[in-house]
Design a protein around this motif. Structure first.
Motif, PDB file in Angstrom:
ATOM      1  N   LEU A 501      -3.301   0.369  -6.983  1.00 18.61           N
ATOM      2  CA  LEU A 501      -2.532   1.189  -6.054  1.00 18.61           C
ATOM      3  C   LEU A 501      -2.235   0.429  -4.764  1.00 18.61           C
ATOM      4  O   LEU A 501      -1.092   0.425  -4.273  1.00 18.61           O
ATOM      5  CB  LEU A 501      -3.316   2.464  -5.742  1.00 18.61           C
ATOM      6  CG  LEU A 501      -2.662   3.443  -4.756  1.00 18.61           C
ATOM      7  CD1 LEU A 501      -1.416   4.059  -5.364  1.00 18.61           C
ATOM      8  CD2 LEU A 501      -3.650   4.545  -4.369  1.00 18.61           C
ATOM      9  N   LEU A 502      -3.256  -0.220  -4.202  1.00 17.16           N
ATOM     10  CA  LEU A 502      -3.037  -0.976  -2.978  1.00 17.16           C
ATOM     11  C   LEU A 502      -2.070  -2.131  -3.208  1.00 17.16           C
ATOM     12  O   LEU A 502      -1.204  -2.414  -2.374  1.00 17.16           O
ATOM     13  CB  LEU A 502      -4.374  -1.511  -2.442  1.00 17.16           C
ATOM     14  CG  LEU A 502      -5.027  -0.675  -1.334  1.00 17.16           C
ATOM     15  CD1 LEU A 502      -5.402   0.717  -1.844  1.00 17.16           C
ATOM     16  CD2 LEU A 502      -6.256  -1.375  -0.768  1.00 17.16           C
ATOM     17  N   ARG A 503      -2.220  -2.798  -4.335  1.00 16.16           N
ATOM     18  CA  ARG A 503      -1.337  -3.924  -4.634  1.00 16.16           C
ATOM     19  C   ARG A 503       0.123  -3.462  -4.705  1.00 16.16           C
ATOM     20  O   ARG A 503       1.025  -4.147  -4.230  1.00 16.16           O
ATOM     21  CB  ARG A 503      -1.754  -4.570  -5.954  1.00 16.16           C
ATOM     22  CG  ARG A 503      -1.084  -5.930  -6.219  1.00 16.16           C
ATOM     23  CD  ARG A 503      -1.266  -6.334  -7.680  1.00 16.16           C
ATOM     24  NE  ARG A 503      -2.656  -6.396  -8.077  1.00 16.16           N
ATOM     25  CZ  ARG A 503      -3.392  -7.505  -8.083  1.00 16.16           C
ATOM     26  NH1 ARG A 503      -2.861  -8.639  -7.666  1.00 16.16           N
ATOM     27  NH2 ARG A 503      -4.634  -7.472  -8.496  1.00 16.16           N
ATOM     28  N   ALA A 504       0.338  -2.261  -5.286  1.00 17.51           N
ATOM     29  CA  ALA A 504       1.700  -1.769  -5.488  1.00 17.51           C
ATOM     30  C   ALA A 504       2.302  -1.152  -4.224  1.00 17.51           C
ATOM     31  O   ALA A 504       3.485  -1.342  -3.924  1.00 17.51           O
ATOM     32  CB  ALA A 504       1.720  -0.750  -6.621  1.00 17.51           C
ATOM     33  N   ARG A 505       1.489  -0.395  -3.465  1.00 15.08           N
ATOM     34  CA  ARG A 505       2.040   0.375  -2.341  1.00 15.08           C
ATOM     35  C   ARG A 505       1.821  -0.269  -0.978  1.00 15.08           C
ATOM     36  O   ARG A 505       2.612  -0.082  -0.060  1.00 15.08           O
ATOM     37  CB  ARG A 505       1.437   1.783  -2.342  1.00 15.08           C
ATOM     38  CG  ARG A 505       1.879   2.641  -3.510  1.00 15.08           C
ATOM     39  CD  ARG A 505       1.269   4.032  -3.460  1.00 15.08           C
ATOM     40  NE  ARG A 505       1.582   4.731  -2.218  1.00 15.08           N
ATOM     41  CZ  ARG A 505       1.091   5.950  -1.918  1.00 15.08           C
ATOM     42  NH1 ARG A 505       0.267   6.556  -2.772  1.00 15.08           N
ATOM     43  NH2 ARG A 505       1.416   6.519  -0.775  1.00 15.08           N
ATOM     44  N   TRP A 506       0.727  -0.992  -0.825  1.00 17.02           N
ATOM     45  CA  TRP A 506       0.397  -1.585   0.462  1.00 17.02           C
ATOM     46  C   TRP A 506      -0.018  -3.039   0.236  1.00 17.02           C
ATOM     47  O   TRP A 506      -1.173  -3.408   0.395  1.00 17.02           O
ATOM     48  CB  TRP A 506      -0.728  -0.797   1.128  1.00 17.02           C
ATOM     49  CG  TRP A 506      -0.403   0.659   1.333  1.00 17.02           C
ATOM     50  CD1 TRP A 506       0.482   1.175   2.235  1.00 17.02           C
ATOM     51  CD2 TRP A 506      -0.952   1.773   0.627  1.00 17.02           C
ATOM     52  NE1 TRP A 506       0.529   2.544   2.128  1.00 17.02           N
ATOM     53  CE2 TRP A 506      -0.344   2.954   1.163  1.00 17.02           C
ATOM     54  CE3 TRP A 506      -1.882   1.923  -0.408  1.00 17.02           C
ATOM     55  CZ2 TRP A 506      -0.647   4.228   0.686  1.00 17.02           C
ATOM     56  CZ3 TRP A 506      -2.188   3.189  -0.871  1.00 17.02           C
ATOM     57  CH2 TRP A 506      -1.567   4.322  -0.323  1.00 17.02           C
ATOM     58  N   SER A 507       0.932  -3.840  -0.126  1.00 17.93           N
ATOM     59  CA  SER A 507       0.640  -5.207  -0.568  1.00 17.93           C
ATOM     60  C   SER A 507       0.011  -6.048   0.536  1.00 17.93           C
ATOM     61  O   SER A 507      -0.881  -6.870   0.265  1.00 17.93           O
ATOM     62  CB  SER A 507       1.917  -5.878  -1.078  1.00 17.93           C
ATOM     63  OG  SER A 507       2.918  -5.868  -0.069  1.00 17.93           O
ATOM     64  N   GLU A 508       0.447  -5.875   1.789  1.00 17.62           N
ATOM     65  CA  GLU A 508      -0.125  -6.671   2.868  1.00 17.62           C
ATOM     66  C   GLU A 508      -1.598  -6.316   3.080  1.00 17.62           C
ATOM     67  O   GLU A 508      -2.445  -7.195   3.257  1.00 17.62           O
ATOM     68  CB  GLU A 508       0.661  -6.445   4.166  1.00 17.62           C
ATOM     69  CG  GLU A 508       2.058  -7.047   4.147  1.00 17.62           C
ATOM     70  CD  GLU A 508       2.739  -6.912   5.498  1.00 17.62           C
ATOM     71  OE1 GLU A 508       2.051  -6.537   6.471  1.00 17.62           O
ATOM     72  OE2 GLU A 508       3.947  -7.190   5.577  1.00 17.62           O
ATOM     73  N   GLN A 509      -1.885  -5.016   3.075  1.00 20.74           N
ATOM     74  CA  GLN A 509      -3.274  -4.600   3.250  1.00 20.74           C
ATOM     75  C   GLN A 509      -4.134  -5.053   2.082  1.00 20.74           C
ATOM     76  O   GLN A 509      -5.297  -5.439   2.257  1.00 20.74           O
ATOM     77  CB  GLN A 509      -3.354  -3.076   3.409  1.00 20.74           C
ATOM     78  CG  GLN A 509      -2.805  -2.573   4.737  1.00 20.74           C
ATOM     79  CD  GLN A 509      -1.316  -2.274   4.677  1.00 20.74           C
ATOM     80  OE1 GLN A 509      -0.602  -2.813   3.813  1.00 20.74           O
ATOM     81  NE2 GLN A 509      -0.842  -1.430   5.583  1.00 20.74           N
ATOM     82  N   TRP A 510      -3.552  -5.026   0.869  1.00 18.77           N
ATOM     83  CA  TRP A 510      -4.304  -5.489  -0.294  1.00 18.77           C
ATOM     84  C   TRP A 510      -4.610  -6.977  -0.190  1.00 18.77           C
ATOM     85  O   TRP A 510      -5.731  -7.415  -0.476  1.00 18.77           O
ATOM     86  CB  TRP A 510      -3.543  -5.195  -1.581  1.00 18.77           C
ATOM     87  CG  TRP A 510      -4.115  -5.916  -2.770  1.00 18.77           C
ATOM     88  CD1 TRP A 510      -3.553  -6.927  -3.480  1.00 18.77           C
ATOM     89  CD2 TRP A 510      -5.403  -5.696  -3.364  1.00 18.77           C
ATOM     90  NE1 TRP A 510      -4.393  -7.356  -4.482  1.00 18.77           N
ATOM     91  CE2 TRP A 510      -5.538  -6.613  -4.431  1.00 18.77           C
ATOM     92  CE3 TRP A 510      -6.440  -4.809  -3.091  1.00 18.77           C
ATOM     93  CZ2 TRP A 510      -6.674  -6.665  -5.226  1.00 18.77           C
ATOM     94  CZ3 TRP A 510      -7.581  -4.875  -3.894  1.00 18.77           C
ATOM     95  CH2 TRP A 510      -7.686  -5.783  -4.939  1.00 18.77           C
ATOM     96  N   ALA A 511      -3.632  -7.733   0.246  1.00 24.48           N
ATOM     97  CA  ALA A 511      -3.841  -9.174   0.364  1.00 24.48           C
ATOM     98  C   ALA A 511      -4.966  -9.468   1.356  1.00 24.48           C
ATOM     99  O   ALA A 511      -5.831 -10.316   1.103  1.00 24.48           O
ATOM    100  CB  ALA A 511      -2.546  -9.856   0.799  1.00 24.48           C
TER     101      ALA A 511
END
Length: 770
Positions: A501-511
Motif C-alpha cells: 500500500l505504501l509503495r503504491a500510494r505514498w512512494s516517497e514515504q515508502w522509500a
C-alpha cells in the motif's frame, strides 16, 4: 453548592453503597474511584480518618514510574500525595467517625457527571450534631485539575469547632525538592521524573470568608464558633503536573494551571467537567431496555473506560487496573490492545490514536528485546511501563507459597501480534492515513519482521514457533500455539499488505521508511514464504485447531465436577497436574475465534467453541468476556448473557473476589465488546459496517453510538418490533450491512430494517428524514 452536591436523580446513573464493612473498604475504594486518564483517586474515606484508617488514601498520576531499592526490582507506578483529607474536631478532641450499623459513611458514584459524593453525620454525644457532605472530581476537561467541595450544616450545638484540611502521603514515596504552604515539587528516586502540585483552599461560614492558619506544607486549619443553622463551605482545587526529565519543572506547570482554575472558580471547573462527561456519554453511551442490572453494568463499564484514557498524552497507556489501584504495579499488558482499544476506536478515536502512539514510542524497547534474544524486528514487552523495556517480574510466590519462575515475559510472545492487530483495526475503522504513514506502518512492519525471524522452517516444510505461552497461561514452553501462530501469520500478511500500500500510494514515504528499516524485496518475499508455510494446528477433517502440539493427548478433566469452587483450577489440581491436563486458564482458541472469525470456515467456529468452552476454567478476569462475545456471535444469546453477568460481577458484585487492587478494566472493555460485537453483531468491513443482532430474550432493546471513518451514527435494535434503526448524525454516506444485505445510509436517509426471521433477504425500507 447544595445543588452541586445532589446526585443525578435517575437511579440508573448512580452507584450507591451505604455500608461500611471493614473487610470490603478497599473494594469500595476501587469501585468508586474517579479518574481522567492522567490523575486517578481512590474513594478512600476522606472525613475524620481514625488513627488506624481502614484504607490508606491513594492517588496516581499516569506515567509516574520509579524502581524501588530492592533486589530484582521492578518499576512500579508511584502513589502521589492525596489532597482529600479532612478532620473536624471540638475542644475536647477530634471527632472520629467509627463504623457501625446503618449507613455510617454512604458513597455515591454519579456516573453521568463523573462525581464521587459522600456524606456522614458527625456527633459529640448529645451536644453537637452536624451533617457533612462532600464532592470530589478529577476534571475530564482540564485533566491536571481536581476539585473537592465540602458542605457542613450544623444542626445542634454552640461550641468551638476546628476544620483541618491536609494532604495524605506528602513524604511517603517521593523525594521532596521544594515544599511550601500551597505548593510542592517532588522527584522519583531513580527514574528522574518530577511531580508538581499546587492547591488553593477557601472556607466560608455563612457566606463569609475565614482565613486559614497554615500548619505545615499542604496543611491548614480554621477555627470558629458553631451555632445551629450554620453553613460551612470548603472548596479545594488541586493542580498536578508530571515531568519526564530532570531538567523540566513540573511545579511551574502546576502553578500555571492553578492560576487559571482559581480565576475561573470552582463553578466553572465543575461545569466544564460535566460538559465533557456529557459529550463522552453522547459518543459512547449504551442503552439497554428490559434488564436494569445489565444497564447498570454497562454504565459502570463505560464510566470506567472513559475515565481511563487521556488522548493528550501519547507517552502513556492504560495499565491492567487503570489508575484505580496498585495491582500489577501499573504495568501495561495485551489487555489494552485487545480489550480496550475496540471501545476507543469506535467511540473515541483520539484516545485510541494516543494509546497506539504509546506503542510507537516504545518501539525501541521492543526492538531491543528482540535483538537481545537473537531475533529481528519488534518483540513487545509483556509487561510495559514508560520505556517499553520488559518489566515482568522474574519470580513470584505461587498459591502453595513456593517461589515460581514467571516465564510470560520471555514466552508470551503473541503480544507483538496483539499490538499489530490493534493498529490495523484502528486504521481500518478510522482511515487515519497520517497515523499509518507516521507510526502504524512501522509497527506493522517491525512486528511482521519479528515473526518472520521467530518462526523457523523445519524438515516437514512448515514454519514452527516453539517454546511459547499462549493466552492460556497454564501451559508453558509449548510448541505451535494456535493463537500465536495464526495471529503471527495474520500479522505478517498485514505487514506485506501495508508495504504494498505504501509503495503504491505514498512512494516517497515508502522509500524513506524502507531505507531506514533496511527492508528490501528479498526480505519481503521471505516474509511471504513464512506466512504461507506457517503451521497452525488446524485439522481439516474436524475443523478443530489444536491449541498447541500435544494438547489433544492431555488429560481431559471434567470441570463440571468442580462447580462452585472459590479458587482457580490450578490451585485445585496443583500446578503440575494442571499442566498435564486440558484445563485452560482463559480463552485461547476461543480468543482466536473472537479476533479472527474469518479463519474458521463453515461450521468450524461452532465446532471449536463447543470443544474448548467446557474445558476453560476461567482463571482470568479476561476469559468470560471473550466466551460471551463468541457465544453471542454464534447465536447463543442466553449463554452469552450468563457470561455477561459473570463478567459484570467481577467488579460490581460483593462476592469472594476482592478487587482492592483496582478495577479489572479489561473486563469492563469486555462487557462493551460483548454488547456491541456480540449481541449487536457488529463487525468492521473495508467498505462499511455490518450488523447481525442476537439479543437476549430479556433485552427488549439495545442502542449505542459509534464512529466510523469520520462518521457518527447511532444504532437502535428493538426486539418486540423486530426492527433495527440506524441514523447517520454526521459524515458522508456509507454502507451499512444488516444480516448480509448492504444498504446505503446518509444524513437524509436513516435506515429501518425488519429483523424477522433468519432470511438474509429481510424486508428493509428507508425513511426520509423530515
Amino acid at each position: 453548592m447544595k445543588q452541586a452536591l445532589e446526585p443525578t436523580a435517575d437511579a440508573a446513573w448512580v452507584l450507591n453503597d451505604d455500608g461500611c464493612d471493614p473487610l470490603r473498604e478497599s473494594d469500595r475504594a476501587t469501585r468508586f474511584a474517579i479518574s481522567n486518564g492522567f490523575l486517578g483517586v481512590r474513594a478512600s474515606q476522606a472525613i475524620n480518618l481514625s488513627p488506624e484508617p481502614l484504607v490508606s488514601p491513594s492517588a496516581y498520576v499516569a506515567g509516574l514510574f520509579d524502581t524501588p531499592d530492592t533486589d530484582r526490582a521492578v518499576p512500579e507506578l508511584v502513589p502521589i500525595p492525596n489532597g482529600l483529607r479532612v478532620r473536624i474536631g471540638l475542644p475536647g478532641g477530634q471527632l472520629v467517625q467509627h463504623f457501625g450499623p446503618g449507613p455510617s459513611h454512604p458513597l455515591t458514584l454519579d456516573m453521568q457527571r463523573g462525581l464521587l459524593l459522600s456524606e456522614c453525620r458527625l456527633v459529640d454525644g448529645s451536644a453537637v450534631s452536624a451533617r457533612l457532605r462532600l464532592l470530589g472530581l478529577v476534571s475530564q476537561d482540564h485533566r491536571s485539575l481536581g476539585l473537592q467541595l465540602l458542605l457542613l450544616e450544623v444542626d445542634q450545638g454552640e461550641t468551638e469547632m476546628t476544620l483541618e484540611a491536609s494532604f495524605e502521603g506528602v513524604d511517603r514515596d517521593l523525594r521532596a525538592e521544594r515544599l511550601e504552604s500551597e505548593f510542592g515539587v517532588w522527584r522519583t528516586r531513580h527514574s528522574g521524573k518530577g511531580l508538581g502540585m499546587a492547591t488553593s483552599v477557601a472556607l466560608q461560614i455563612d457566606s463569609q470568608a475565614l482565613l486559614p492558619a497554615a500548619l505545615a506544607p499542604f496543611k491548614w486549619s480554621w477555627t470558629w464558633r458553631s451555632r445551629p443553622g450554620q453553613i460551612v463551605c470548603l472548596e479545594r482545587i488541586v493542580a498536578v503536573a508530571r515531568s519526564d526529565a530532570p531538567d523540566q519543572d513540573p511545579g511551574a506547570v502546576a502553578l500555571a494551571h492553578l492560576k487559571v482554575a482559581r480565576a475561573s472558580g470552582w463553578r466553572s471547573l465543575l461545569a466544564d467537567h460535566e460538559a465533557a462527561w456529557s459529550s463522552r456519554w453522547s459518543s459512547s453511551g449504551v442503552e439497554v431496555q428490559g434488564d436494569a442490572a445489565a444497564q447498570k453494568a454497562l454504565r459502570f463499564a463505560v464510566y470506567h473506560l472513559n475515565s481511563a484514557a487521556n488522548p493528550a498524552d501519547p507517552r502513556v497507556s492504560i495499565g491492567a487496573r487503570a489508575l484505580t489501584g496498585a495491582d500489577y504495579r501499573g504495568h501495561v499488558f495485551w489487555d489494552t490492545e485487545i480489550f480496550l482499544l475496540p471501545f476507543y476506536i469506535l467511540t473515541w478515536p483520539e484516545a485510541a490514536r494516543s494509546l497506539l502512539m504509546y506503542r510507537f514510542h516504545t518501539l525501541e524497547g521492543a526492538r531491543a528485546k528482540a535483538a537481545d534474544r537473537g531475533w529481528r524486528g519488534a518483540f513487545y514487552a509483556w509487561e510495559s511501563t514508560d520505556t517499553g523495556f520488559e518489566t515482568t517480574p522474574e519470580q513470584a510466590v505461587g498459591p502453595d507459597r513456593q517461589i515460581i519462575d514467571i516465564l510470560t515475559g520471555s514466552q508470551e510472545q503473541h503480544i507483538s501480534a496483539d499490538v499489530a492487530y490493534a493498529v490495523w483495526q484502528y486504521w481500518q475503522a478510522t482511515g487515519d492515513d497520517e497515523f499509518l504513514i507516521e507510526a502504524g506502518a512501522e509497527i506493522l512492519l517491525e512486528t511482521g519482521r519479528f515473526w518472520s525471524s521467530r518462526a523457523q522452517r523445519e524438515t516437514d516444510g512448515f514454519h514452527h514457533i516453539r517454546d511459547v505461552i499462549g493466552p492460556d497461561e497454564y501451559h508453558e514452553g509449548i510448541d505451535d500455539n494456535a493463537f500465536t501462530n495464526v495471529m503471527a501469520r495474520w500479522n505478517i500478511r498485514r505487514a506485506l499488505e501495508v508495504a504494498a500500500l505504501l509503495r503504491a500510494r505514498w512512494s516517497e514515504q515508502w522509500a524513506a521508511l524502507s531505507s531506514r528499516l533496511d527492508l528490501n524485496d528479498a526480505e519481503l518475499q521471505q516474509w511471504s514464504d513464512v506466512a504461507e508455510t506457517m503451521w497452525t494446528g488446524l485439522d481439516p477433517g474436524t475443523g478443530l485447531f489444536e491449541q498447541f502440539t500435544g494438547y489433544f493427548d492431555l488429560e481431559n478433566v471434567d470441570l463440571a465436577a468442580y462447580a462452585g469452587r472459590s479458587v482457580p483450577m490450578d490451585v485445585v489440581l496443583g500446578r503440575e497436574r494442571t499442566q498435564q491436563s486440558q484445563v485452560i486458564k482463559q480463552a485461547d482458541v476461543v480468543a482466536l475465534l473472537a479476533l479472527l472469525p474469518e479463519e474458521f470456515a463453515g461450521d468450524a467456529g461452532v465446532a471449536n467453541f463447543r470443544y474448548y468452552e467446557p474445558r476453560c476454567g476461567h482463571g482470568s478476569s479476561l476469559s468470560t468476556a471473550m466466551h460471551g462475545l463468541v457465544a453471542a456471535r454464534l447465536g447463543d444469546a442466553e449463554m452469552a448473557l450468563d457470561y455477561f453477568r459473570r463478567t459484570a460481577a467481577i467488579d460490581l458484585a460483593d462476592t469472594r473476589v476482592a478487587i482492592g487492587g483496582g478495577i479489572h478494566i479489561a473486563a469492563q472493555g469486555g462487557l462493551w465488546m460483548m454488547t456491541v460485537f456480540g449481541f449487536a453483531g457488529l463487525s468492521l468491513r473495508s467498505d462499511g459496517v455490518a450488523l447481525a443482532p442476537h439479543l437476549p430474550a430479556s433485552w427488549s432493546s439495545l442502542g449505542f453510538s459509534m464512529e466510523w471513518r469520520g462518521r457518527r451514527l447511532t444504532i437502535s435494535i428493538s426486539q418486540p418490533d423486530h426492527r433495527l434503526e440506524a441514523t447517520l448524525q454526521a459524515g458522508d454516506p456509507m454502507t451499512l450491512t444488516v444480516d448480509g444485505r448492504a444498504h446505503r445510509l446518509s444524513l437524509a436517509q436513516p435506515l429501518v430494517a425488519d429483523l424477522r426471521g433468519s432470511d438474509p433477504e429481510r424486508h428493509v425500507k428507508h425513511q426520509e428524514r423530515s
